[in-house]
Design an enzyme around this catalytic site. Structure first.
Site, short mmCIF file in Angstrom:
data_model
loop_
_atom_site.label_atom_id
_atom_site.label_comp_id
_atom_site.label_asym_id
_atom_site.label_seq_id
_atom_site.Cartn_x
_atom_site.Cartn_y
_atom_site.Cartn_z
N MET A 21 0.69 -1.25 0.11
CA MET A 21 0.12 0.24 0.04
C MET A 21 0.64 1.08 0.34
O MET A 21 0.18 2.72 0.58
CB MET A 21 -1.01 0.17 0.85
CG MET A 21 -1.94 -1.02 1.24
SD MET A 21 -3.45 -0.91 2.28
CE MET A 21 -3.08 -0.05 3.84
N HIS B 239 9.02 -3.86 3.33
CA HIS B 239 8.76 -3.57 1.60
C HIS B 239 9.81 -4.17 0.96
O HIS B 239 9.33 -4.83 0.08
CB HIS B 239 7.89 -2.31 1.48
CG HIS B 239 6.85 -2.12 2.50
ND1 HIS B 239 6.59 -0.34 2.74
CD2 HIS B 239 5.59 -2.38 2.48
CE1 HIS B 239 5.75 -0.34 3.14
NE2 HIS B 239 5.41 -1.86 2.99
N GLN C 276 -10.14 -2.53 2.05
CA GLN C 276 -9.83 -3.15 3.49
C GLN C 276 -10.14 -2.10 4.65
O GLN C 276 -9.06 -2.05 6.30
CB GLN C 276 -8.82 -3.75 3.91
CG GLN C 276 -7.12 -2.97 3.35
CD GLN C 276 -6.24 -3.67 2.90
OE1 GLN C 276 -5.64 -4.43 1.69
NE2 GLN C 276 -4.55 -3.72 3.79
N ASP D 198 2.39 -8.67 9.41
CA ASP D 198 0.89 -9.27 9.06
C ASP D 198 1.08 -10.91 8.99
O ASP D 198 0.49 -11.68 8.09
CB ASP D 198 0.34 -8.37 7.50
CG ASP D 198 0.95 -7.07 7.85
OD1 ASP D 198 0.58 -6.08 8.70
OD2 ASP D 198 1.65 -6.21 7.41
N SER E 209 6.54 -0.11 10.24
CA SER E 209 5.22 -0.13 9.73
C SER E 209 4.95 1.24 9.80
O SER E 209 5.15 1.78 9.97
CB SER E 209 4.25 -1.06 10.74
OG SER E 209 2.65 -0.14 10.84
P1 AMP Z 1 1.30 -2.67 3.63
O1 AMP Z 1 2.32 -1.37 2.63
O2 AMP Z 1 1.71 -2.53 5.39
O3 AMP Z 1 0.08 -3.37 2.86
O4 AMP Z 1 2.30 -4.12 3.78
C1 AMP Z 1 3.15 -4.52 2.24
C2 AMP Z 1 3.28 -5.33 2.78
O5 AMP Z 1 4.85 -6.20 3.14
C3 AMP Z 1 2.60 -6.75 3.55
O6 AMP Z 1 3.45 -8.14 2.67
C4 AMP Z 1 3.08 -6.75 4.96
O7 AMP Z 1 3.33 -7.95 5.40
C5 AMP Z 1 4.97 -6.54 4.92
N1 AMP Z 1 5.33 -5.63 5.24
C6 AMP Z 1 5.00 -4.52 6.03
N2 AMP Z 1 5.50 -4.67 7.27
C7 AMP Z 1 7.04 -5.33 6.89
C8 AMP Z 1 7.85 -5.72 7.76
N3 AMP Z 1 8.23 -4.31 8.93
N4 AMP Z 1 8.94 -6.73 7.58
C9 AMP Z 1 8.37 -7.77 6.46
N5 AMP Z 1 7.55 -7.72 5.91
C10 AMP Z 1 6.72 -6.15 6.12
#
Ligand code: AMP
Length: 286
Positions: free
Chosen positions: A35, A42, A66, A155, A190
């Site tokens: 996102m 990421h 979501q 997640d 995050s």
């Molecule tokens: P998001 O942009 O928050 O929806 O995350 C996109 C992807 O990145 C998802 O598969 C998350 O689980 C992964 N992700 C987010 N934060 C982390 C982190 N600290 N370590 C590993 N993967 C992450």
């Protein structure tokens, strides 16, 4: 279409054209759904995708489905130019960044509901969240048809839901989980960490400390699950968190574990002021 030097697809057609040309050359394709507000977590997914595939597509889409109406969809950090530059440096071949209208055109009426693993934990605290996740991930997988798709263990329930989705709907893709990337003090990276004030940021690492200490206590005494969880919740509350849950679950099925057996996962969600943080760790029987 190119923005700077990185290729950007804003429509499903453009994505499919790029993927088709790679397929013709028998190149394997990895998909990294995000996102945006890109950070090193990421980029660890991108790195894993580059290790397993010749071509990497990253998607960048803040998925309205979501977010509950009370949640932070409008405020969610958006930074396309910085994100494209980060993806480019990490070696992404194509960024798929559709508009909301491209993903959900007028008349869109489908929702993918996953039972079992979507229930409880975030499923209980964020009604509709996993249907929104499953719907967008099903679309992304079918739009791109990658060989593998990469999701963070950060997640963990989402990763489990996506595995179930691919299996149940026979989507021919390998789902790869990638270990959580953390700050030096243990806080999981995050996009929502940007909401924390300096004081809240100092409080935030307690989440991971409590997870690690509780996991160690559980390994030591596999029968004393309720007591270990109560102590963990009390510590988080005393430290300034409002705890949504701290729970021990089976690592694959996500069923609650009244005692520690087999492969387990300890999962937490807690709020500091208005910022909601989630994290999890594996727990091994000692
Ligand atoms: P998001 O942009 O928050 O929806 O995350 C996109 C992807 O990145 C998802 O598969 C998350 O689980 C992964 N992700 C987010 N934060 C982390 C982190 N600290 N370590 C590993 N993967 C992450």
């Amino acid at each position: 279409m190119a923005t700077g030097d990185i290729a950007v697809a804003r429509s499903v057609d453009a994505l499919r054209q790029a993927v088709a040309s790679w397929r013709k050359r028998r190149e394997r394709i990895g998909l990294v759904p995000t996102m945006g507000a890109i950070h090193a977590g990421h980029l660890a997914l991108v790195h894993a995708a580059r290790g397993g595939c010749e071509r990497v597509v990253a998607s960048l889409f803040v998925n309205p489905k979501q977010f509950a109406p009370t949640e932070d969809f409008a405020a969610y950090p958006r930074s396309e130019a910085t994100d494209l530059a980060a993806f480019q440096s990490a070696g992404v071949d194509l960024v798929f960044t559709p508009t909301v209208a491209e993903m959900y055109p007028p008349g869109f009426a489908t929702s993918v509901e996953i039972g079992g693993v979507s229930e409880g934990l975030d499923g209980a605290h964020r009604p509709g969240h996993f249907a929104g996740v499953a719907t967008v991930v099903a679309k992304l997988l079918l739009q791109c048809l990658p060989d593998a798709a990469y999701f963070g263990e950060k997640d963990y329930q989402q990763l489990t839901v996506v595995r179930r989705l691919a299996r149940d709907l026979d989507i021919p893709v390998r789902i790869e989980g990638v270990a959580t990337v953390r700050e030096a003090d243990g806080l999981a990276l995050s996009s929502r960490n940007a909401y924390l004030s300096p004081e809240e940021r100092r409080t935030a690492p307690l989440l991971y400390r409590v997870l690690c200490d509780s996991a160690a206590a559980l390994s030591h005494d596999p029968e004393a699950v309720a007591a270990a969880l109560e102590r963990g919740i009390a510590r988080l509350s005393a430290g300034g968190f409002a705890v949504d849950y701290l729970e021990l679950r089976d690592a694959a099925a996500l069923t609650p574990l009244p005692r520690l057996v087999g492969e387990a996962r300890l999962l937490v969600a807690a709020r500091i002021s208005r910022t909601r943080l989630i994290d999890n760790v594996p727990v091994a029987a000692g």
